[in-house]
Design a protein around this motif. Structure first.
Motif, mmCIF file in Angstrom:
data_model
loop_
_atom_site.group_PDB
_atom_site.id
_atom_site.type_symbol
_atom_site.label_atom_id
_atom_site.label_comp_id
_atom_site.label_asym_id
_atom_site.label_seq_id
_atom_site.Cartn_x
_atom_site.Cartn_y
_atom_site.Cartn_z
ATOM 1 N N LEU A 138 0.826 -1.209 0.000
ATOM 2 C CA LEU A 138 0.000 0.000 0.000
ATOM 3 C C LEU A 138 0.860 1.259 0.000
ATOM 4 O O LEU A 138 1.707 1.446 0.889
ATOM 5 C CB LEU A 138 -0.913 0.027 1.230
ATOM 6 N N ILE A 139 0.659 2.102 -0.951
ATOM 7 C CA ILE A 139 1.380 3.375 -0.976
ATOM 8 C C ILE A 139 0.908 4.265 0.171
ATOM 9 O O ILE A 139 1.697 5.007 0.771
ATOM 10 C CB ILE A 139 1.156 4.086 -2.331
ATOM 11 N N ASP A 140 -0.393 4.183 0.483
ATOM 12 C CA ASP A 140 -0.977 5.034 1.522
ATOM 13 C C ASP A 140 -1.215 4.273 2.822
ATOM 14 O O ASP A 140 -2.218 4.486 3.502
ATOM 15 C CB ASP A 140 -2.285 5.651 1.031
ATOM 16 N N ALA A 141 -0.307 3.386 3.182
ATOM 17 C CA ALA A 141 -0.496 2.544 4.370
ATOM 18 C C ALA A 141 -0.722 3.366 5.632
ATOM 19 O O ALA A 141 -1.526 2.987 6.497
ATOM 20 C CB ALA A 141 0.701 1.624 4.550
ATOM 21 N N ARG A 142 -0.046 4.495 5.757
ATOM 22 C CA ARG A 142 -0.150 5.293 6.981
ATOM 23 C C ARG A 142 -1.549 5.870 7.174
ATOM 24 O O ARG A 142 -1.952 6.149 8.313
ATOM 25 C CB ARG A 142 0.884 6.407 6.955
ATOM 26 N N SER A 143 -2.298 6.039 6.113
ATOM 27 C CA SER A 143 -3.649 6.574 6.239
ATOM 28 C C SER A 143 -4.663 5.494 6.600
ATOM 29 O O SER A 143 -5.785 5.807 7.023
ATOM 30 C CB SER A 143 -4.074 7.249 4.928
ATOM 31 N N LYS A 144 -4.280 4.229 6.463
ATOM 32 C CA LYS A 144 -5.208 3.123 6.694
ATOM 33 C C LYS A 144 -4.862 2.266 7.904
ATOM 34 O O LYS A 144 -5.725 1.560 8.437
ATOM 35 C CB LYS A 144 -5.266 2.220 5.455
ATOM 36 N N ILE A 145 -3.598 2.289 8.339
ATOM 37 C CA ILE A 145 -3.143 1.392 9.403
ATOM 38 C C ILE A 145 -2.542 2.215 10.534
ATOM 39 O O ILE A 145 -1.643 3.035 10.308
ATOM 40 C CB ILE A 145 -2.100 0.381 8.864
ATOM 41 N N LYS A 146 -3.018 1.996 11.737
ATOM 42 C CA LYS A 146 -2.560 2.747 12.895
ATOM 43 C C LYS A 146 -1.665 1.868 13.777
ATOM 44 O O LYS A 146 -1.761 0.648 13.763
ATOM 45 C CB LYS A 146 -3.754 3.241 13.716
ATOM 46 N N ILE A 147 -0.822 2.520 14.558
ATOM 47 C CA ILE A 147 -0.024 1.810 15.547
ATOM 48 C C ILE A 147 -0.969 1.083 16.513
ATOM 49 O O ILE A 147 -1.969 1.631 16.966
ATOM 50 C CB ILE A 147 0.865 2.790 16.342
ATOM 51 N N GLY A 148 -0.650 -0.170 16.820
ATOM 52 C CA GLY A 148 -1.482 -0.949 17.727
ATOM 53 C C GLY A 148 -2.544 -1.780 17.042
ATOM 54 O O GLY A 148 -3.283 -2.504 17.719
ATOM 55 N N THR A 149 -2.629 -1.712 15.724
ATOM 56 C CA THR A 149 -3.596 -2.527 14.997
ATOM 57 C C THR A 149 -3.230 -4.008 15.118
ATOM 58 O O THR A 149 -2.088 -4.382 14.873
ATOM 59 C CB THR A 149 -3.633 -2.130 13.506
ATOM 60 N N PRO A 150 -4.181 -4.868 15.483
ATOM 61 C CA PRO A 150 -3.862 -6.300 15.588
ATOM 62 C C PRO A 150 -3.747 -6.959 14.211
ATOM 63 O O PRO A 150 -4.325 -6.499 13.221
ATOM 64 C CB PRO A 150 -5.042 -6.872 16.378
ATOM 65 N N ILE A 151 -2.996 -8.054 14.178
ATOM 66 C CA ILE A 151 -2.724 -8.807 12.952
ATOM 67 C C ILE A 151 -2.893 -10.282 13.265
ATOM 68 O O ILE A 151 -2.461 -10.755 14.331
ATOM 69 C CB ILE A 151 -1.294 -8.550 12.445
ATOM 70 N N VAL A 152 -3.485 -11.037 12.336
ATOM 71 C CA VAL A 152 -3.622 -12.489 12.489
ATOM 72 C C VAL A 152 -3.101 -13.181 11.238
ATOM 73 O O VAL A 152 -2.975 -12.568 10.173
ATOM 74 C CB VAL A 152 -5.096 -12.899 12.728
ATOM 75 N N PHE A 153 -2.800 -14.468 11.366
ATOM 76 C CA PHE A 153 -2.465 -15.259 10.189
ATOM 77 C C PHE A 153 -3.670 -15.295 9.250
ATOM 78 O O PHE A 153 -4.818 -15.309 9.689
ATOM 79 C CB PHE A 153 -2.088 -16.681 10.593
ATOM 80 N N ALA A 154 -3.410 -15.352 7.961
ATOM 81 C CA ALA A 154 -4.487 -15.294 6.970
ATOM 82 C C ALA A 154 -4.982 -16.669 6.540
ATOM 83 O O ALA A 154 -6.016 -16.769 5.868
ATOM 84 C CB ALA A 154 -4.016 -14.516 5.736
ATOM 85 N N GLN A 155 -4.279 -17.744 6.895
ATOM 86 C CA GLN A 155 -4.663 -19.072 6.426
ATOM 87 C C GLN A 155 -6.086 -19.429 6.832
ATOM 88 O O GLN A 155 -6.526 -19.117 7.940
ATOM 89 C CB GLN A 155 -3.695 -20.143 6.964
ATOM 90 N N GLN A 156 -6.782 -20.114 5.930
ATOM 91 C CA GLN A 156 -8.145 -20.549 6.169
ATOM 92 C C GLN A 156 -8.170 -22.034 6.524
ATOM 93 O O GLN A 156 -7.273 -22.793 6.151
ATOM 94 C CB GLN A 156 -9.003 -20.301 4.928
ATOM 95 N N PRO A 157 -9.198 -22.490 7.249
ATOM 96 C CA PRO A 157 -9.280 -23.907 7.614
ATOM 97 C C PRO A 157 -9.306 -24.809 6.378
ATOM 98 O O PRO A 157 -9.959 -24.495 5.384
ATOM 99 C CB PRO A 157 -10.613 -23.985 8.385
ATOM 100 N N THR A 158 -8.585 -25.923 6.486
ATOM 101 C CA THR A 158 -8.492 -26.877 5.380
ATOM 102 C C THR A 158 -8.758 -28.278 5.905
ATOM 103 O O THR A 158 -8.130 -28.717 6.868
ATOM 104 C CB THR A 158 -7.094 -26.837 4.732
ATOM 105 N N GLU A 159 -9.687 -28.994 5.280
ATOM 106 C CA GLU A 159 -9.960 -30.371 5.650
ATOM 107 C C GLU A 159 -8.951 -31.299 4.984
ATOM 108 O O GLU A 159 -8.733 -31.225 3.773
ATOM 109 C CB GLU A 159 -11.380 -30.765 5.223
ATOM 110 N N LEU A 160 -8.334 -32.159 5.784
ATOM 111 C CA LEU A 160 -7.446 -33.187 5.279
ATOM 112 C C LEU A 160 -8.205 -34.511 5.306
ATOM 113 O O LEU A 160 -9.365 -34.575 5.715
ATOM 114 C CB LEU A 160 -6.177 -33.246 6.132
#
Length: 341
Positions: A138-160
């Protein structure tokens, strides 16, 4: 069960940021309880009353939060610096996809240096988390993301194959799924004890959600439901369990002996698969905190075998979750609130 787990695992709830997930899970729990609330720490508390005067209360706990990250700095070019929340192994982070939980969820990747550009010997070294970067593009990351924003893994559940599920956050959404199924089974039972439910916040960082929730409920007995280590070819052979082992019953000085024996007896009587886990000290679960609340709580621990704990590919067998749910159900439906202390 599989669909419930998939829905649970896609709910973001980094420790300290559980409120949205708590609201959803509280609604799922509500049909099985006389009262459900969310406390100041973000834990979900439910109570099913048996209607008997002076009845004892047994508390079922599983933690709602998950490991994750917080944004510590937004750099030029759409890069983020970040800190871990909970026990995160830096060796498995590079190259992972993540979701930044800004006002509108955003995609990112934990960037890594191509091997062609590394200096001699650098490939054998783990990169510290405080030296890693997330690339958002993102070129404009500072306008969209603030200090302290939480982050999670993006993987989705997969059936084996073979009824196996791989996903982030199965620690401890698997425990929540087991308790939800237990409460559904108990819905039309005539009980002799009150049943309280605690989907606790902040287990991965402090355990304070379980401590505050247990203090509010003041149960005589408690069962903490969590995950334990699954067996893999490259891991140790002791203290780990094959997927499909069923309910893993903890034994040790911090589990009340007679309550543990009663769970073993119940498993045997109802042909529920189980195994025993020796837990000689701090169990690393909410039971460690719950046992000393107020006048003390007689605790037991039931665990679900899980491979690759605290990674985006945690892996369990669905039948183990169902075995835990069935064991708790069969125990509570015949429990009058008394074990020999």
């Amino acid at each position: 069960m599989t669909e419930t787990l998939k829905k649970l695992c896609t709910m973001p709830a980094v420790s300290g940021f559980e409120s949205d997930a708590a609201g959803t899970v509280a609604e799922w729990l509500r049909p099985y309880c006389d009262a459900v609330e969310i406390d100041a720490l973000g834990s979900v508390l439910g109570l099913k009353k048996c209607g008997r005067d002076g009845a004892k209360t047994i508390l079922l706990d599983a933690h709602l939060d998950q490991i994750g990250f917080l944004v510590t700095e937004v750099l030029e070019g759409g890069f983020l610096r970040f800190a871990e929340v909970g026990g995160v192994d830096p060796r498995m982070l590079l190259g992972n996809e993540v979701t930044i939980l800004a006002d509108e969820p955003l995609y990112g990747v934990i960037s890594c240096m191509p091997p062609h550009l590394m200096k001699a010997g650098e490939q054998d070294k783990a990169v510290p988390v405080d030296e890693m970067l997330i690339d958002t593009g993102l070129i404009d990351a500072r306008s969209k993301i603030k200090i302290g924003t939480p982050i999670v893994f993006a993987q989705q559940p997969t059936e084996l194959s073979g009824g196996v599920l791989s996903s982030k956050s199965l620690d401890d959404r698997a425990g929540i799924a087991a308790i939800l199924q237990t409460m559904e089974k108990l819905q039309n039972e005539s009980l002799k004890c009150n049943v309280a439910v605690l989907f606790s916040a902040q287990e991965e960082v402090t355990g304070l959600g379980a401590q505050a929730g247990t203090f509010a409920i003041r149960p005589e007995y408690g069962i903490a439901v969590d995950v334990t280590h699954g067996k893999t070819p490259d891991g140790p052979s002791d203290g780990v369990f094959e997927l499909g082992s069923g309910a893993i019953i903890g034994m040790g000085p911090n589990m009340q002996r007679e309550l543990t024996k009663a769970l073993i007896k119940t498993a045997k009587a109802n042909d529920i698969p189980y195994a025993l886990e020796i837990m000689e000290g701090n169990t690393g679960t909410n039971a460690w905190t719950m046992q000393i609340v107020a006048d003390g709580t007689a605790m037991a621990i039931l665990s679900i075998p899980e491979k690759y704990m605290h990674t985006p590919i945690e892996t369990i067998q669905i039948s183990d979750v169902e075995a835990v749910a069935e064991l708790i159900y069969q125990f509570i439906r015949g429990f009058d609130g008394e074990v020999a202390l």
